[in-house]
Design a protein around this motif. Structure first.
Motif, mmCIF file in Angstrom:
data_model
loop_
_atom_site.group_PDB
_atom_site.id
_atom_site.type_symbol
_atom_site.label_atom_id
_atom_site.label_comp_id
_atom_site.label_asym_id
_atom_site.label_seq_id
_atom_site.Cartn_x
_atom_site.Cartn_y
_atom_site.Cartn_z
ATOM 1 N N ARG B 8 -2.694 35.383 -20.349
ATOM 2 C CA ARG B 8 -1.252 35.167 -20.462
ATOM 3 C C ARG B 8 -0.889 34.596 -21.827
ATOM 4 N NH1 ARG B 8 -0.831 31.861 -15.251
ATOM 5 N NH2 ARG B 8 -1.093 33.368 -13.583
ATOM 6 N N LEU B 9 -1.769 33.721 -22.364
ATOM 7 C CA LEU B 9 -1.520 33.159 -23.691
ATOM 8 C C LEU B 9 -1.468 34.272 -24.731
ATOM 9 C CD1 LEU B 9 -1.265 30.702 -25.577
ATOM 10 C CD2 LEU B 9 -3.742 30.658 -25.725
ATOM 11 N N VAL B 12 1.841 36.035 -24.357
ATOM 12 C CA VAL B 12 2.934 35.276 -24.968
ATOM 13 C C VAL B 12 2.895 35.408 -26.489
ATOM 14 C CG1 VAL B 12 3.697 32.923 -25.418
ATOM 15 C CG2 VAL B 12 3.256 33.645 -23.078
ATOM 16 N N ILE B 15 4.186 38.771 -27.508
ATOM 17 C CA ILE B 15 5.652 38.867 -27.450
ATOM 18 C C ILE B 15 6.253 38.317 -28.743
ATOM 19 C CG2 ILE B 15 7.726 37.944 -26.337
ATOM 20 C CD1 ILE B 15 6.234 37.925 -23.714
ATOM 21 N N VAL B 16 5.798 37.106 -29.126
ATOM 22 C CA VAL B 16 6.371 36.450 -30.304
ATOM 23 C C VAL B 16 6.066 37.261 -31.563
ATOM 24 C CG1 VAL B 16 6.276 34.380 -31.727
ATOM 25 C CG2 VAL B 16 6.304 34.177 -29.244
ATOM 26 N N SER B 19 7.965 40.789 -31.542
ATOM 27 C CA SER B 19 9.410 40.683 -31.762
ATOM 28 C C SER B 19 9.689 40.206 -33.179
ATOM 29 C CB SER B 19 10.048 39.766 -30.722
ATOM 30 O OG SER B 19 9.474 38.492 -30.783
ATOM 31 N N SER B 20 8.838 39.302 -33.697
ATOM 32 C CA SER B 20 9.029 38.846 -35.078
ATOM 33 C C SER B 20 8.855 40.009 -36.045
ATOM 34 C CB SER B 20 8.027 37.750 -35.428
ATOM 35 O OG SER B 20 8.147 36.683 -34.547
ATOM 36 N N ILE B 23 11.976 42.351 -35.789
ATOM 37 C CA ILE B 23 13.159 41.802 -36.446
ATOM 38 C C ILE B 23 12.923 41.719 -37.951
ATOM 39 C CG2 ILE B 23 14.732 39.840 -36.534
ATOM 40 C CD1 ILE B 23 14.909 41.069 -33.856
ATOM 41 N N ALA B 27 15.298 43.378 -40.708
ATOM 42 C CA ALA B 27 15.923 42.576 -41.766
ATOM 43 C C ALA B 27 15.534 43.114 -43.143
ATOM 44 C CB ALA B 27 15.504 41.112 -41.632
#
Lengths: 245, 150
Positions: B8-9, B12, B15-16, B19-20, B23, B27
């Motif tokens: 799970r770590l 997580v 995900i970060v 998504s970073s 984005i 940008a």
């Protein structure tokens, strides 16, 4: 250390512990808030170009700083909730979201009030202001998403993912004034090197930032306590605390 | 760590990171649009479009402000210390508009590459200090600085 973290996950233990923290943090925060506000609004000198209108930074900057830091608190609680499935982390995440939304709202509104006389406009779609607006919507999104689910475990999972995805916005807000040409000025408080704000204005600002951190911790903790009492209203430790047993 | 939690770590972290990255790429692709204004050197080099509204940002050149005696028309030079662009504007200027200070002008370039501005915004810098300190830095008396205060 580990046993302390483990104990934080236990509702009755956290409830007792946070009760003690609130008891001393509340008067300290109010005292710092009053000293900082008095110093910033009445004692600190006016600015050489803006006169007295700059004093809005004593609300604007603390609210903005804590709204960014609070997002990390919320996202970290989300990560803990996803990995370790600790209920307390869900409660912390749910408690932090509305507080962060209010702080972001304060930063946006005070910024607009200051922008009108200083820049000549309430609003401009520059990188800093727009990313701050996105932060506001992220906080509101977490609040709304939590309420949208009947099943609270599923709600916490969805909110945790949303808040983790949103963390990318925080460094963008922080560095937006350096990465792009924006109307918003770069940071005045610098961690390395001399700050661009005079010491006589900086000290009350640091006090106000400290007070806002205290306020955030207090309100989030009180939110969590209210939630805990509601969730465990049938258990004996709540009934004892309320004087029913 | 328990293998399930470790998994799970990783989830997580993924995900970060993803998504970073997403984005970040957006940008990066939109970097020209995220900039609020063009610096004068870009405008002088012809990189700013002439057929639509743009914003120009920079410093007002000292001694370049010319005010009309009969109307609210103003003309001044905006520079980034590499190139300067002339700006014409008719209307009320913000309080913090002054020579040597930051400004963002919105408008359209004309044939002689002057900006015909429809809005002037003052760009405040990050410096905050009491009038006495500013006067000491300037090496002047504090009287002119005081007169700026409301």
């Amino acid at each position: 250390m580990w046993s302390f973290i483990h104990k934080l996950g236990s509702p009755p233990w956290f409830f007792r512990f946070s009760g003690n923290v609130v008891k001393w943090l509340l008067p300290v925060t109010i005292a710092v808030l009053f000293v900082g506000a008095f110093w910033g609004l009445l004692v600190a000198p006016p600015d050489y170009r803006q006169g007295n209108s700059y004093r809005i930074i004593y609300i604007h900057v603390p609210a903005a700083v804590v709204s960014l830091a609070g997002y990390y608190v919320m996202a970290l609680a989300g990560a803990i909730s996803l990995i370790w499935r600790i209920k307390m982390a869900d409660i912390a995440m749910k408690a932090a979201a509305p507080v962060g939304a209010v702080l972001t709202g304060i930063a946006l509104v005070t910024g607009a009030i200051w922008g009108k006389p200083t820049w000549g406009t309430w609003w401009v779609w520059d990188a800093r202001i727009t990313s701050m607006l996105i932060l506001f919507f992220l906080y509101l999104g977490v609040v709304a998403l939590f309420e949208a689910y009947e099943n609270k475990a599923a709600a916490a999972k969805a909110c945790a993912v949303l808040s983790l995805v949103g963390t990318v916005n925080i460094p963008i807000i922080y560095k937006s004034v350096d990465w792009w040409y924006s109307l918003h000025q770069p940071a005045s408080i610098k961690f390395t090197g001399e700050s661009a704000i005079d010491a006589s204005m900086l000290y009350p600002l640091l006090l106000m930032i400290t007070a806002f951190y205290g306020l955030f911790a207090l309100v989030v903790m009180m939110n969590m306590r209210a939630d805990l009492v509601w969730h465990h209203r049938q258990s004996s430790w709540v009934r004892q605390w309320a004087g029913f047993e | 760590m328990h293998p399930l939690r470790k998994q799970r770590l990783y989830g997580v972290s993924l995900i970060v990171l993803l998504s970073s990255a997403a984005i970040g790429l957006v940008a990066f692709a939109l970097r020209d649009n995220i900039n609020l204004f063009y610096p004068p050197s870009e405008v002088a080099a012809g990189n700013a479009p002439a057929d639509r509204n743009i914003r120009l940002g920079g410093m007002v050149v000292e001694g370049s402000i010319e005010r009309s005696e009969t109307s609210l028309a103003t003309q001044f030079l905006v520079t980034d210390y590499e190139a300067s662009v002339s700006v014409r504007y008719t209307g009320i200027l913000p309080d913090l508009f002054a020579e040597g200070q930051g400004v963002v002008a919105e408008g359209r370039l004309n044939a002689s590459r002057e900006l015909i501005a429809t809005q002037i915004l003052a760009k405040h810098d990050e410096n905050y200090m009491p009038p006495e300190v500013a006067a000491a830095l300037e090496g002047k008396s504090s009287a002119p600085a005081d007169s700026l205060l409301p």
